[in-house]
Scaffold this motif. Sequence first.
Motif, PDB file in Angstrom:
ATOM      1  N   GLU A  52      -3.017  14.356  -7.392  1.00  0.00           N
ATOM      2  CA  GLU A  52      -4.367  14.554  -6.864  1.00  0.00           C
ATOM      3  C   GLU A  52      -4.397  15.709  -5.869  1.00  0.00           C
ATOM      4  O   GLU A  52      -5.328  16.529  -5.868  1.00  0.00           O
ATOM      5  CB  GLU A  52      -4.857  13.263  -6.208  1.00  0.00           C
ATOM      6  N   SER A 100       2.536   5.363  -7.557  1.00  0.00           N
ATOM      7  CA  SER A 100       1.551   5.623  -6.500  1.00  0.00           C
ATOM      8  C   SER A 100       1.793   6.974  -5.844  1.00  0.00           C
ATOM      9  O   SER A 100       0.850   7.754  -5.629  1.00  0.00           O
ATOM     10  CB  SER A 100       1.604   4.512  -5.447  1.00  0.00           C
ATOM     11  N   ILE A 101       3.044   7.266  -5.506  1.00  0.00           N
ATOM     12  CA  ILE A 101       3.370   8.541  -4.860  1.00  0.00           C
ATOM     13  C   ILE A 101       3.073   9.709  -5.799  1.00  0.00           C
ATOM     14  O   ILE A 101       2.501  10.727  -5.391  1.00  0.00           O
ATOM     15  CB  ILE A 101       4.847   8.548  -4.418  1.00  0.00           C
ATOM     16  N   GLN A 139       0.909   9.815  -8.244  1.00  0.00           N
ATOM     17  CA  GLN A 139      -0.541   9.972  -8.391  1.00  0.00           C
ATOM     18  C   GLN A 139      -1.132  10.740  -7.208  1.00  0.00           C
ATOM     19  O   GLN A 139      -1.978  11.620  -7.403  1.00  0.00           O
ATOM     20  CB  GLN A 139      -1.204   8.604  -8.518  1.00  0.00           C
ATOM     21  N   VAL A 140      -0.697  10.401  -5.994  1.00  0.00           N
ATOM     22  CA  VAL A 140      -1.211  11.107  -4.817  1.00  0.00           C
ATOM     23  C   VAL A 140      -0.840  12.582  -4.879  1.00  0.00           C
ATOM     24  O   VAL A 140      -1.659  13.468  -4.601  1.00  0.00           O
ATOM     25  CB  VAL A 140      -0.668  10.471  -3.520  1.00  0.00           C
ATOM     26  N   ASP A 143       0.833  -1.202   0.000  1.00  0.00           N
ATOM     27  CA  ASP A 143       0.000   0.000   0.000  1.00  0.00           C
ATOM     28  C   ASP A 143       0.866   1.249   0.000  1.00  0.00           C
ATOM     29  O   ASP A 143       0.996   1.951   1.002  1.00  0.00           O
ATOM     30  CB  ASP A 143      -0.922  -0.018   1.223  1.00  0.00           C
ATOM     31  N   TRP A 144       1.478   1.564  -1.158  1.00  0.00           N
ATOM     32  CA  TRP A 144       2.352   2.730  -1.233  1.00  0.00           C
ATOM     33  C   TRP A 144       1.564   4.032  -1.036  1.00  0.00           C
ATOM     34  O   TRP A 144       2.086   4.983  -0.424  1.00  0.00           O
ATOM     35  CB  TRP A 144       3.081   2.752  -2.574  1.00  0.00           C
ATOM     36  N   ARG A 145       0.354   4.081  -1.542  1.00  0.00           N
ATOM     37  CA  ARG A 145      -0.480   5.272  -1.314  1.00  0.00           C
ATOM     38  C   ARG A 145      -0.703   5.477   0.175  1.00  0.00           C
ATOM     39  O   ARG A 145      -0.609   6.597   0.696  1.00  0.00           O
ATOM     40  CB  ARG A 145      -1.821   5.133  -2.027  1.00  0.00           C
ATOM     41  N   THR A 191       0.493   8.728   2.274  1.00  0.00           N
ATOM     42  CA  THR A 191      -0.503   9.571   2.939  1.00  0.00           C
ATOM     43  C   THR A 191      -0.351   9.517   4.459  1.00  0.00           C
ATOM     44  O   THR A 191      -0.595  10.518   5.138  1.00  0.00           O
ATOM     45  CB  THR A 191      -1.929   9.165   2.539  1.00  0.00           C
TER      46      THR A 191
END
Length: 349
Positions: free
Chosen positions: A326, A319-320, A322-323, A252-254, A258
């Motif tokens: 966003e 993943s990083i 993308q966060v 779960d890199w997101r 976070t």
Amino acid sequence: MGPTENNQINRILFHYDLSPYNLTSHGNLIKVETNSGTFALKQKALSEHQIRSLQTVYALARRLVIDAVCPLPSKYGDLVIWGENLSFYLMPWFHETVDDSDLPERYRHLFIKAGQLHRQTLEKEAECGALYQNMVRVLNSRQMVWENFLYRAEHQVYPSPFEQVVMKSASIYLTNMQRAKDFFSQEKDADGKNKKMRRALCHGRLSPLHLLIEKERSCLTNFENSEDGFFVVETASLFEQASAVLSAGKTDWRGFFTSYSSACPMFDEEKEFLLHFLLFPSAHAELLGRYIQSESKSEQWFVRRWTNLCRVHQNMFTSIKQVMNEEQKKKEELLAKEAEENKKESDDT
């Protein structure tokens, strides 16, 4: 544990007025069971600088600035007791509830604790030109490993299976390294001023081994290498370390990112630093160097290891990114909404 070592430990424990009824070795830790409770006695060769680091962290923990497991003072007020060849310090014993083998869970806690440590000890921004110069040197060193490997592989009549796999992905990583070099070579911001980033207390050796988890509580320990520094370097190194250790499964890199950023929100420059740091991973260069120097592992092992490293690294970076995208989009939408509301108010007046 032999009689001689027992006697030495008892002499150390005399400084704490503790009489053990059982001593058990756990690596460089000794579990000390007494009628007053259970403790962990750590034995290690410590420099004066490392002892000062422990004293700094102890003062912060006592003032409740940070949540850390620190040495307990002796009856004379000392945090570290000098032995013949080693130093000793005593800590409370934790009955850990998350096994060492559960790396995803341990890393989840570790990112939270790292964020809390950095946030609680934040300092003002400082010029980071020297840091950027050092990043270029590190990048050049890793790039040289790549170039040596590729030169060797390209001059083979029949490249090995591992060499073929690496050459297929080489252009991507070489391009990324150039992107990183372009970024770290720019020591000035858009206004021509020296770039700045925030500093904080850095643990120095963040890893699941230096995290204690007991039920709902988790704490960092082993602060002898801690010092003030640009904390984003430690954050980036932690992501790099996790990507080299965890499998290519459903990590779960997101959630990791976070969790950290919720505890310690990063400025734009720090986010850019993190992303560009992750463009030239150390584990890949280390594997290339190991292949050239070692004949102990099979081709299949190196191919599997490379494939896993690439897959995990890509998942982590994507993943990083993308966060961050966003978050930036939400920020821009909020600014646009505020600008529209201000314009409407001005029109009404």
